[in-house]
Design a protein around this motif. Structure first.
Motif, PDB file in Angstrom:
ATOM      1  N   ALA A  98       0.832  -1.248  -0.081  1.00  0.00           N
ATOM      2  CA  ALA A  98      -0.084  -0.036   0.115  1.00  0.00           C
ATOM      3  C   ALA A  98       0.904   0.975  -0.052  1.00  0.00           C
ATOM      4  CB  ALA A  98      -1.071   0.127   1.253  1.00  0.00           C
ATOM      5  N   PRO A  99       0.177   2.089  -0.399  1.00  0.00           N
ATOM      6  CA  PRO A  99       1.192   3.617  -0.657  1.00  0.00           C
ATOM      7  C   PRO A  99       1.657   4.064   0.827  1.00  0.00           C
ATOM      8  CG  PRO A  99      -0.744   3.768  -1.858  1.00  0.00           C
ATOM      9  CD  PRO A  99      -0.729   2.596  -1.145  1.00  0.00           C
ATOM     10  N   ARG A 100       0.623   3.822   1.818  1.00  0.00           N
ATOM     11  CA  ARG A 100       1.349   4.315   3.108  1.00  0.00           C
ATOM     12  C   ARG A 100       1.985   3.382   4.029  1.00  0.00           C
ATOM     13  NH1 ARG A 100      -3.533   6.114   6.289  1.00  0.00           N
ATOM     14  NH2 ARG A 100      -2.211   7.309   7.230  1.00  0.00           N
ATOM     15  N   GLY A 101       2.406   2.307   3.351  1.00  0.00           N
ATOM     16  CA  GLY A 101       3.154   1.340   4.154  1.00  0.00           C
ATOM     17  C   GLY A 101       2.284   0.511   5.285  1.00  0.00           C
ATOM     18  N   SER A 102       2.977   0.601   6.293  1.00  0.00           N
ATOM     19  CA  SER A 102       2.515  -0.145   7.583  1.00  0.00           C
ATOM     20  C   SER A 102       1.684   0.914   8.443  1.00  0.00           C
ATOM     21  CB  SER A 102       3.563  -0.701   8.844  1.00  0.00           C
ATOM     22  OG  SER A 102       4.364   0.587   8.925  1.00  0.00           O
ATOM     23  N   TRP A 103       1.468   1.982   8.052  1.00  0.00           N
ATOM     24  CA  TRP A 103       0.394   3.294   8.785  1.00  0.00           C
ATOM     25  C   TRP A 103      -0.743   2.838   9.073  1.00  0.00           C
ATOM     26  CZ3 TRP A 103       2.171   8.660   6.783  1.00  0.00           C
ATOM     27  CH2 TRP A 103       3.340   8.919   6.987  1.00  0.00           C
ATOM     28  N   PRO A 104      -1.660   2.487   7.881  1.00  0.00           N
ATOM     29  CA  PRO A 104      -3.065   1.856   8.157  1.00  0.00           C
ATOM     30  C   PRO A 104      -2.999   0.940   9.347  1.00  0.00           C
ATOM     31  CG  PRO A 104      -2.566   2.067   5.888  1.00  0.00           C
ATOM     32  CD  PRO A 104      -1.275   2.307   6.472  1.00  0.00           C
ATOM     33  N   ALA A 105      -2.126   0.007   9.210  1.00  0.00           N
ATOM     34  CA  ALA A 105      -2.136  -1.158  10.291  1.00  0.00           C
ATOM     35  C   ALA A 105      -1.635  -0.731  11.723  1.00  0.00           C
ATOM     36  CB  ALA A 105      -1.159  -2.051   9.732  1.00  0.00           C
ATOM     37  N   GLU A 106      -0.790   0.290  11.895  1.00  0.00           N
ATOM     38  CA  GLU A 106      -0.403   0.915  12.999  1.00  0.00           C
ATOM     39  C   GLU A 106      -1.441   1.818  13.536  1.00  0.00           C
ATOM     40  OE1 GLU A 106       2.094   0.285  14.687  1.00  0.00           O
ATOM     41  OE2 GLU A 106       3.227  -0.524  13.326  1.00  0.00           O
ATOM     42  N   GLU A 107      -2.097   2.609  12.720  1.00  0.00           N
ATOM     43  CA  GLU A 107      -3.516   3.231  13.255  1.00  0.00           C
ATOM     44  C   GLU A 107      -4.558   2.467  13.672  1.00  0.00           C
ATOM     45  OE1 GLU A 107      -4.259   5.672   9.610  1.00  0.00           O
ATOM     46  OE2 GLU A 107      -2.717   7.149  10.145  1.00  0.00           O
ATOM     47  N   TYR A 108      -4.824   1.436  12.854  1.00  0.00           N
ATOM     48  CA  TYR A 108      -5.925   0.297  13.446  1.00  0.00           C
ATOM     49  C   TYR A 108      -5.515  -0.368  14.680  1.00  0.00           C
ATOM     50  CZ  TYR A 108      -9.375  -3.421  13.208  1.00  0.00           C
ATOM     51  OH  TYR A 108     -10.388  -4.200  13.294  1.00  0.00           O
ATOM     52  N   ALA A 109      -4.121  -0.752  14.842  1.00  0.00           N
ATOM     53  CA  ALA A 109      -3.715  -1.331  15.978  1.00  0.00           C
ATOM     54  C   ALA A 109      -3.991  -0.398  17.286  1.00  0.00           C
ATOM     55  CB  ALA A 109      -2.452  -1.674  15.929  1.00  0.00           C
ATOM     56  N   ALA A 110      -3.444   1.096  17.091  1.00  0.00           N
ATOM     57  CA  ALA A 110      -3.647   2.203  17.940  1.00  0.00           C
ATOM     58  C   ALA A 110      -5.017   2.252  18.518  1.00  0.00           C
ATOM     59  CB  ALA A 110      -3.048   3.495  17.613  1.00  0.00           C
ATOM     60  N   ALA A 111      -5.900   2.166  17.362  1.00  0.00           N
ATOM     61  CA  ALA A 111      -7.225   2.385  18.049  1.00  0.00           C
ATOM     62  C   ALA A 111      -8.036   1.024  18.707  1.00  0.00           C
ATOM     63  CB  ALA A 111      -8.253   2.557  16.654  1.00  0.00           C
ATOM     64  N   ARG A 112      -7.565  -0.026  18.289  1.00  0.00           N
ATOM     65  CA  ARG A 112      -7.555  -1.113  19.095  1.00  0.00           C
ATOM     66  C   ARG A 112      -7.208  -1.001  20.420  1.00  0.00           C
ATOM     67  NH1 ARG A 112      -9.891  -1.140  15.060  1.00  0.00           N
ATOM     68  NH2 ARG A 112     -11.070  -0.023  16.433  1.00  0.00           N
ATOM     69  N   ARG A 113      -6.116  -0.495  20.667  1.00  0.00           N
ATOM     70  CA  ARG A 113      -5.256  -0.421  22.082  1.00  0.00           C
ATOM     71  C   ARG A 113      -6.176   0.735  22.929  1.00  0.00           C
ATOM     72  NH1 ARG A 113      -0.449  -1.017  18.969  1.00  0.00           N
ATOM     73  NH2 ARG A 113      -0.392   1.082  18.735  1.00  0.00           N
ATOM     74  N   ALA A 114      -6.590   1.796  22.092  1.00  0.00           N
ATOM     75  CA  ALA A 114      -7.385   2.750  22.713  1.00  0.00           C
ATOM     76  C   ALA A 114      -8.747   1.986  23.349  1.00  0.00           C
ATOM     77  CB  ALA A 114      -7.658   3.877  21.793  1.00  0.00           C
ATOM     78  N   GLU A 115      -9.129   0.830  22.778  1.00  0.00           N
ATOM     79  CA  GLU A 115     -10.259   0.230  23.318  1.00  0.00           C
ATOM     80  C   GLU A 115     -10.081  -0.855  24.583  1.00  0.00           C
ATOM     81  OE1 GLU A 115     -11.724  -1.609  19.926  1.00  0.00           O
ATOM     82  OE2 GLU A 115     -12.508   0.099  18.849  1.00  0.00           O
ATOM     83  N   GLY A 116      -8.663  -0.862  24.515  1.00  0.00           N
ATOM     84  CA  GLY A 116      -8.257  -1.673  25.915  1.00  0.00           C
ATOM     85  C   GLY A 116      -7.588  -3.117  25.446  1.00  0.00           C
ATOM     86  N   LYS A 117      -7.668  -3.172  24.171  1.00  0.00           N
ATOM     87  CA  LYS A 117      -7.127  -4.545  23.481  1.00  0.00           C
ATOM     88  C   LYS A 117      -5.513  -4.510  23.305  1.00  0.00           C
ATOM     89  CE  LYS A 117     -11.393  -6.082  21.163  1.00  0.00           C
ATOM     90  NZ  LYS A 117     -11.837  -6.314  19.738  1.00  0.00           N
TER      91      LYS A 117
END
Length: 83
Positions: free
Chosen positions: A41-60
């Motif tokens: 993807a053009p943004r590399g791992s950023w979408p995955a990192e953003e998704y993971a950060a959102a899950r961590r904010a949910e407590g996962k």
């Protein structure tokens, strides 16, 4: 400007299905795959990192790993962590 590079271009196509990759990751890491993001993807791992950060904010306890076989970034949580 130099000309084209001599040689053959090798294009590899992987035949791994998403469910097979998820099972392999779960077995190898003891982790549950939440989401997959293509590494090309053009943004590399950023979408995955953003998704993971959102899950961590949910407590996962989500984290990003690279699956070389499927050429994808995977967001995973420990397998014993049930929803």
């Amino acid at each position: 400007m130099p000309g084209p590079i001599a040689g053959k271009r090798i294009v590899r196509k992987w035949s791994f299905s998403e469910s097979k990759v998820e099972l392999e990751v779960a077995a190898a890491m003891g982790a549950k795959v939440l989401e997959r993001f293509p590494a090309g993807a053009p943004r590399g791992s950023w979408p995955a990192e953003e998704y993971a950060a959102a899950r961590r904010a949910e407590g996962k306890p989500a984290r990003v790993v690279m699956d070389l076989k499927s050429d994808a970034f995977l967001v995973v949580v420990p397998a014993h962590d049930e929803d």
